[in-house]
Design a protein around this motif. Structure first.
Motif, PDB file in Angstrom:
ATOM      1  N   ASN A   1       0.825  -1.201   0.000  1.00 52.82           N
ATOM      2  CA  ASN A   1       0.000   0.000   0.000  1.00 52.82           C
ATOM      3  C   ASN A   1       0.867   1.262   0.000  1.00 52.82           C
ATOM      4  N   THR A   2       1.970   1.229   0.747  1.00 50.34           N
ATOM      5  CA  THR A   2       2.872   2.381   0.799  1.00 50.34           C
ATOM      6  C   THR A   2       3.507   2.648  -0.563  1.00 50.34           C
ATOM      7  N   LEU A   3       4.007   1.595  -1.207  1.00 48.45           N
ATOM      8  CA  LEU A   3       4.637   1.742  -2.515  1.00 48.45           C
ATOM      9  C   LEU A   3       3.624   2.213  -3.557  1.00 48.45           C
ATOM     10  N   SER A   4       2.458   1.595  -3.542  1.00 50.88           N
ATOM     11  CA  SER A   4       1.426   1.948  -4.513  1.00 50.88           C
ATOM     12  C   SER A   4       0.954   3.385  -4.326  1.00 50.88           C
ATOM     13  N   TYR A   5       0.744   3.772  -3.066  1.00 48.58           N
ATOM     14  CA  TYR A   5       0.284   5.135  -2.778  1.00 48.58           C
ATOM     15  C   TYR A   5       1.329   6.159  -3.211  1.00 48.58           C
ATOM     16  N   ALA A   6       2.601   5.855  -2.968  1.00 49.82           N
ATOM     17  CA  ALA A   6       3.666   6.783  -3.352  1.00 49.82           C
ATOM     18  C   ALA A   6       3.678   7.020  -4.859  1.00 49.82           C
ATOM     19  N   ILE A   7       3.533   5.948  -5.639  1.00 52.92           N
ATOM     20  CA  ILE A   7       3.533   6.082  -7.097  1.00 52.92           C
ATOM     21  C   ILE A   7       2.341   6.905  -7.567  1.00 52.92           C
ATOM     22  N   LYS A   8       1.165   6.608  -7.029  1.00 48.79           N
ATOM     23  CA  LYS A   8      -0.035   7.340  -7.447  1.00 48.79           C
ATOM     24  C   LYS A   8       0.021   8.799  -7.003  1.00 48.79           C
ATOM     25  N   PHE A   9       0.509   9.045  -5.791  1.00 47.39           N
ATOM     26  CA  PHE A   9       0.547  10.405  -5.261  1.00 47.39           C
ATOM     27  C   PHE A   9       1.474  11.288  -6.084  1.00 47.39           C
ATOM     28  N   TRP A  10       2.699  10.830  -6.276  1.00 51.40           N
ATOM     29  CA  TRP A  10       3.677  11.669  -6.959  1.00 51.40           C
ATOM     30  C   TRP A  10       3.392  11.794  -8.446  1.00 51.40           C
ATOM     31  N   SER A  11       2.773  10.780  -9.047  1.00 54.09           N
ATOM     32  CA  SER A  11       2.477  10.842 -10.488  1.00 54.09           C
ATOM     33  C   SER A  11       1.105  11.427 -10.774  1.00 54.09           C
ATOM     34  N   LYS A  12       0.374  11.785  -9.706  1.00 55.15           N
ATOM     35  CA  LYS A  12      -0.997  12.296  -9.840  1.00 55.15           C
ATOM     36  C   LYS A  12      -1.875  11.301 -10.594  1.00 55.15           C
ATOM     37  N   GLY A  13      -1.664  10.028 -10.284  1.00 54.17           N
ATOM     38  CA  GLY A  13      -2.490   8.970 -10.858  1.00 54.17           C
ATOM     39  C   GLY A  13      -2.124   8.555 -12.260  1.00 54.17           C
ATOM     40  N   GLN A  14      -1.017   9.068 -12.805  1.00 62.49           N
ATOM     41  CA  GLN A  14      -0.634   8.758 -14.181  1.00 62.49           C
ATOM     42  C   GLN A  14       0.189   7.482 -14.297  1.00 62.49           C
ATOM     43  N   LYS A  15       0.729   6.997 -13.191  1.00 65.59           N
ATOM     44  CA  LYS A  15       1.550   5.789 -13.216  1.00 65.59           C
ATOM     45  C   LYS A  15       0.970   4.748 -12.263  1.00 65.59           C
ATOM     46  N   GLN A  16       1.267   3.489 -12.531  1.00 64.25           N
ATOM     47  CA  GLN A  16       0.669   2.406 -11.757  1.00 64.25           C
ATOM     48  C   GLN A  16       1.749   1.469 -11.217  1.00 64.25           C
ATOM     49  N   ALA A  17       1.614   1.100  -9.955  1.00 64.97           N
ATOM     50  CA  ALA A  17       2.500   0.103  -9.345  1.00 64.97           C
ATOM     51  C   ALA A  17       1.872  -1.274  -9.483  1.00 64.97           C
ATOM     52  N   TYR A  18       2.676  -2.256  -9.882  1.00 67.74           N
ATOM     53  CA  TYR A  18       2.221  -3.634 -10.024  1.00 67.74           C
ATOM     54  C   TYR A  18       3.045  -4.543  -9.115  1.00 67.74           C
ATOM     55  N   PHE A  19       2.380  -5.568  -8.579  1.00 69.96           N
ATOM     56  CA  PHE A  19       3.028  -6.521  -7.696  1.00 69.96           C
ATOM     57  C   PHE A  19       2.805  -7.940  -8.215  1.00 69.96           C
ATOM     58  N   LEU A  20       3.576  -8.880  -7.690  1.00 74.11           N
ATOM     59  CA  LEU A  20       3.491 -10.269  -8.140  1.00 74.11           C
ATOM     60  C   LEU A  20       3.379 -11.201  -6.949  1.00 74.11           C
ATOM     61  N   ARG A  21       2.684 -12.296  -7.137  1.00 78.59           N
ATOM     62  CA  ARG A  21       2.535 -13.261  -6.059  1.00 78.59           C
ATOM     63  C   ARG A  21       3.831 -14.031  -5.822  1.00 78.59           C
ATOM     64  N   HIS A  22       4.709 -14.073  -6.824  1.00 78.32           N
ATOM     65  CA  HIS A  22       6.021 -14.719  -6.669  1.00 78.32           C
ATOM     66  C   HIS A  22       7.129 -13.679  -6.788  1.00 78.32           C
ATOM     67  N   GLU A  23       6.920 -12.519  -6.147  1.00 79.09           N
ATOM     68  CA  GLU A  23       7.824 -11.398  -6.343  1.00 79.09           C
ATOM     69  C   GLU A  23       9.268 -11.688  -5.986  1.00 79.09           C
ATOM     70  N   GLY A  24       9.502 -12.598  -5.051  1.00 86.91           N
ATOM     71  CA  GLY A  24      10.866 -12.876  -4.620  1.00 86.91           C
ATOM     72  C   GLY A  24      11.601 -13.884  -5.479  1.00 86.91           C
ATOM     73  N   TYR A  25      10.932 -14.438  -6.496  1.00 84.15           N
ATOM     74  CA  TYR A  25      11.518 -15.540  -7.258  1.00 84.15           C
ATOM     75  C   TYR A  25      11.768 -15.194  -8.723  1.00 84.15           C
ATOM     76  N   LEU A  26      11.825 -13.929  -9.054  1.00 79.24           N
ATOM     77  CA  LEU A  26      12.035 -13.544 -10.448  1.00 79.24           C
ATOM     78  C   LEU A  26      13.367 -14.080 -10.964  1.00 79.24           C
ATOM     79  N   GLY A  27      14.443 -13.856 -10.208  1.00 76.63           N
ATOM     80  CA  GLY A  27      15.758 -14.308 -10.636  1.00 76.63           C
ATOM     81  C   GLY A  27      15.866 -15.810 -10.710  1.00 76.63           C
ATOM     82  N   ALA A  28      15.293 -16.511  -9.733  1.00 76.93           N
ATOM     83  CA  ALA A  28      15.365 -17.974  -9.718  1.00 76.93           C
ATOM     84  C   ALA A  28      14.601 -18.561 -10.899  1.00 76.93           C
ATOM     85  N   VAL A  29      13.434 -18.012 -11.207  1.00 78.53           N
ATOM     86  CA  VAL A  29      12.656 -18.499 -12.351  1.00 78.53           C
ATOM     87  C   VAL A  29      13.388 -18.195 -13.654  1.00 78.53           C
ATOM     88  N   GLY A  30      13.991 -17.003 -13.743  1.00 79.27           N
ATOM     89  CA  GLY A  30      14.771 -16.682 -14.930  1.00 79.27           C
ATOM     90  C   GLY A  30      15.920 -17.651 -15.136  1.00 79.27           C
TER      91      GLY A  30
END
Length: 479
Positions: free
Chosen positions: A416-445
């Motif tokens: 919520n903190t990360l998402s709010y920061a992106i929306k606040f500073w971009s005035k809603g023009q940018k979007q934060a996305y998250f993943l259910r396996h966010e910690g495994y990007l490198g291992a899957v790659g």
């Protein structure tokens, strides 16, 4: 071994017989392939193909993964409760992938469905604290011993795909302990390959988050470039991705998960990162942070700040410390003026502190609970990362910002903190996305980077020679 649908990411899935090349979301005709190009492709095969048709996450819960949703063990390891089921993948998989960072070692491996007559299998996700790397190696040894039962391959055929800094630091240790090949892969490249795989292939993997709409899934899509990846591990790396394997590191910060872990290890009794996140979930940062309302008494509407916005992280600590000192001085004066009263106070106390020592300072820790401190520091680190991420997205004109790394752990306050920061500073023009396996990007790659034995030879594919030629032709664009 190939999926039956087209993917824009050439390193994870290509449809047999597809006659177009996908480049940054724009299909265009593919040129004919020469014999020399086919020979080159056979000599430099590229990455393993995983049949992702019908893939889904094996987890019925609608909420992000949290420490409570996984299975922690006594040796500091953690099994994620959200395997990825691959119902149509039938080929043998003879490798394990591990991404060894400064704080955590993340493991990805394939297994058949236990006690099932159905085809396919699943990708499993497991993590260890890097300080317990020996436990991680023991777990890989267990997987090696059970390779035949897990996925049909023999122990001697096992290969370890390793990425992250630990791929170099622990290379010889892993190779000696397991007696298998350990292939090292570039960390940043693996992050991008893993993220592309999740974005384009796995349903209900990517989502947005806010307090009012906690989890809104984004369907897999083909047109994904350009985007920005903010990978939050021990430190933070920010990558601009303009196409498959086309990326550059544009920034980062040393204030990441390792910072939170280290400081909370000093300030709280927490023994693990999950303990810290659990405490943060129970804490109240308003007891530690100075808020806008503490200064103005209300919202600061002129610049869009709510009264609950943090004006100064840990800003109340100094004031409360001075109050404690004043209280200690007052107690000392009372003790000097009324020695008999002070003796009675000491007689009723289990604390053997002398009357001359300021008891107010001894009670400072009771003024700030570990939970409150944890939440305050979590917000401080997350807000900092969020603002840095926005600034880089603004500089490079990127509207899609993906947050990965084991720092997040599906933790609501962090997202919520990360998402709010992106929306606040971009005035809603940018979007934060998250993943259910966010910690495994490198291992899957790293897992997808495995080059199968006999790759490109006529016996190594399902299908006839014509299909083989189509598949080789499909790889022309990479060379």
């Amino acid at each position: 071994m190939f999926p039956d649908h087209t993917s824009t990411h050439a390193d994870t899935a290509i449809a047999p017989g597809d006659d177009t090349e996908h480049h940054e979301g724009n299909p265009r005709p593919r040129a004919m392939t020469s014999t020399a190009e086919i020979d080159s492709t056979i000599s430099h095969p590229g990455s393993v193909r995983i049949n992702v048709k019908g893939a889904f996450i094996v987890d019925s819960t609608e909420q992000p993964a949290t420490p409570a949703n996984g299975n922690s063990t006594v040796n500091g390891s953690y099994h994620e409760g959200k395997d990825i089921r691959l119902p149509n993948h039938t080929a043998v998989v003879s490798h394990i992938a591990v991404d060894i960072g400064g704080s955590l070692a993340k493991l990805v491996y394939f297994s058949r469905e236990a006690h099932s007559t159905e085809p396919g299998g699943r990708l499993n996700f497991h993590s260890f604290e890097t300080d317990r790397i020996d436990d991680c190696i023991d777990f890989m040894r267990h997987l090696k011993d059970n390779q035949l039962a897990l996925n049909g391959s023999k122990p001697k055929d096992l290969c370890i795909m390793a990425t992250g800094g630990g791929a170099f630091k622990y290379h010889d240790k892993i190779k000696k302990a397991l007696g298998v090949d350990v292939l090292r892969e570039d960390e940043m490249a693996c992050l991008i390959i893993g993220l592309d795989f999740f974005i384009t292939e796995i349903p209900r993997e990517v989502f947005t988050y806010s307090e009012t709409e906690p989890m809104q899934f984004v369907e897999p899509q083909a047109d994904i470039y350009p985007y920005m990846l903010v990978n939050i591990g021990s430190g933070v790396s920010i990558l601009k991705v303009s196409g498959p394997k086309k990326y550059e590191r544009v920034g980062g910060t040393s204030l990441g998960g390792g910072t939170l872990w280290g400081l909370l290890s000093l300030l709280t009794p927490a023994n693990s990162f999950d303990d810290m996140l659990e405490m943060a979930a129970q804490g109240d940062n308003a007891k530690v942070d100075m808020l806008v309302g503490d200064i103005y008494g209300t919202d600061y509407n002129k610049i869009g700040l709510k009264s609950t916005a943090i004006a100064s992280s840990f800003g109340k600590v100094f004031r409360m410390k001075r109050e404690a000192e004043d209280e200690a001085e007052d107690n000392a004066n009372v003790a000097q003026d009324h020695p008999q009263l002070d003796q009675k106070v000491h007689a009723s106390s289990n604390n053997a502190t002398s009357s001359s020592q300021p008891r107010g300072l001894n009670d400072m820790s009771s003024r700030f609970s570990a939970s409150d401190v944890s939440r305050s520091l979590l917000y401080a680190i997350s807000n900092n990362i969020g603002q840095i991420a926005y600034l880089h997205s603004h500089i490079h004109d990127l509207s899609h910002i993906y947050f990965g790394g084991s720092f997040i752990r599906g933790h609501p306050q962090t997202m919520n903190t990360l998402s709010y920061a992106i929306k606040f500073w971009s005035k809603g023009q940018k979007q934060a996305y998250f993943l259910r396996h966010e910690g495994y990007l490198g291992a899957v790659g790293a897992f997808l980077n495995r080059q199968p034995q006999n790759w490109g030879r006529r016996g190594s594919f399902e299908g006839d020679g014509a299909a083989l030629e189509d598949r080789l032709r499909a790889r022309t664009s990479e060379h």
